[in-house]
Design a protein around this motif. Structure first.
Motif, PDB file in Angstrom:
ATOM      1  N   TYR B   5      68.583 -18.907 -22.474  1.00 60.08           N
ATOM      2  CA  TYR B   5      68.768 -19.863 -21.229  1.00 60.08           C
ATOM      3  C   TYR B   5      68.220 -18.704 -20.030  1.00 60.08           C
ATOM      4  O   TYR B   5      67.384 -18.836 -19.394  1.00 60.08           O
ATOM      5  CB  TYR B   5      69.772 -20.561 -21.089  1.00 60.08           C
ATOM      6  N   VAL B  66      63.061 -25.211 -20.029  1.00 56.10           N
ATOM      7  CA  VAL B  66      64.570 -25.138 -19.314  1.00 56.10           C
ATOM      8  C   VAL B  66      65.113 -26.598 -19.166  1.00 56.10           C
ATOM      9  O   VAL B  66      66.235 -26.691 -19.223  1.00 56.10           O
ATOM     10  CB  VAL B  66      64.487 -24.117 -18.265  1.00 56.10           C
ATOM     11  N   SER B  70      68.163 -27.021 -21.466  1.00 54.80           N
ATOM     12  CA  SER B  70      69.362 -26.618 -20.740  1.00 54.80           C
ATOM     13  C   SER B  70      70.027 -27.336 -19.738  1.00 54.80           C
ATOM     14  O   SER B  70      71.136 -27.214 -19.243  1.00 54.80           O
ATOM     15  CB  SER B  70      68.905 -25.381 -20.399  1.00 54.80           C
TER      16      SER B  70
END
Lengths: 217, 217
Positions: B5, B66, B70
């Motif tokens: 991440y 992302v 995440s």
């Protein structure tokens, strides 16, 4: 029963479609202001751009709050990220329509465009308006096929622009430097509106198919 | 130990800074190509734009992954959404540098800009390069104060552009229509590069403060 998440996504799409409509009208009115040296209409396009900017800001805030609160995935995520890209393109198109109107206002009471060039600008405006309308429709209908074809419309615009250069740089151009400069800049603004419509089309393809614009043809 | 991440966020920022560097160099080289009628340098700016576009596409895919994987919140979310906006501005700046180079190439072996106008373009390029560098630096340092000042630099650019119009539309302009049109379009490209730097600055302010650009001064 609706939840606030889907309400937000609906609002985002409704705002984008409203922007598309307003941009199309702005291009139309700016062109009429140019053709008819109508300074009131030019003023209304210029002040109307604020409403487009306000909608853009609403879309951004809606999109951002959906991302922050709901962490959407897959199709919904694509819709939000695409929406945040499309809104930039539409905002710029609104600015460009206002730029066109500003040239009409600047030259008033004279027409900004010599009569011999006006047909060419009317055709540019026609192409641009049709592309903006198509971009909006494909966004609403999630129609990737039609969205991908916006590139072909853009070629008409490029051709119109090339023809304008042939005119203003030709030996029989007798309208002077200022008119040539206005034609070159106005042509650039219409061309950019069309470019932005193409980029909206690419975002629609991404929205529907998940294929990134850079990987599209 | 790093996780993927944070690696992705670092990559996103590193790519943006790399793009900023390349854009600054592209503006510099395009201007030199213009000043020295250097067609090889013009070609290298034009082909170099593909590397900028490739970086842009990498930033987009990183940012999108992302968001999808995440679901970042708060500062990280702002970084990703800002990154996705900044990348569009940088990509456009690269296109505009390439447009400048294309005019240099088109007029080769003649210089595209009459000697009397070249100082003005060198100053425009100076302002634009400094603004791009500042935009990059404020992004790296998360320096909202300096980012907010980019607006003031932009006024220098607008002044240079107004002065160019006074020249090309003045009674003693004897360089012809084509040169005037080139000056008007080139001036527009530099002006737009500066505008995009201002918009990057606004994104940096948002990134650092959380205040939306539309609410900033």
């Amino acid at each position: 029963m609706r939840d606030s998440y889907h309400d937000r996504l609906d609002l985002l799409m409704a705002d984008l479609l409203e922007m598309t409509d307003r941009v199309r009208t702005a291009v139309q009115d700016a062109t009429r202001a140019l053709a008819e040296a109508d300074v009131q209409l030019a003023e209304s396009v210029i002040s109307g751009d604020q409403a487009i900017d306000a909608l853009a800001s609403e879309v951004e805030q809606t999109g951002f709050s959906v991302l922050a609160i709901s962490s959407p995935v897959a199709g919904d995520l694509r819709m939000v990220t695409s929406g945040l890209r499309v809104v930039m393109a539409l905002e710029r198109m609104g600015d460009l329509a206002a730029h066109i109107a500003k040239i009409a206002r600047l030259r008033y009471p004279d027409p900004a465009v010599p009569p011999r060039m006006m047909d060419s600008f009317l055709r540019m405006a026609e192409v641009a308006e049709a592309m903006v309308a198509t971009a909006g429709r494909t966004l609403q209908d999630r129609d990737a096929d039609t969205a991908a074809q916006l590139d072909a419309n853009d070629e008409q615009m490029d051709k119109l622009r090339r023809d304008q250069f042939v005119e203003i740089l030709g030996d029989d151009w007798d309208e002077g430097v200022a008119a040539a400069v206005d034609v070159a800049l106005l042509g650039r603004y219409y061309e950019r509106i069309a470019d932005h419509a193409v980029s909206v089309g690419k975002r629609v393809v991404f929205l529907v198919t998940g294929i990134q614009p850079s990987e599209q043809n």
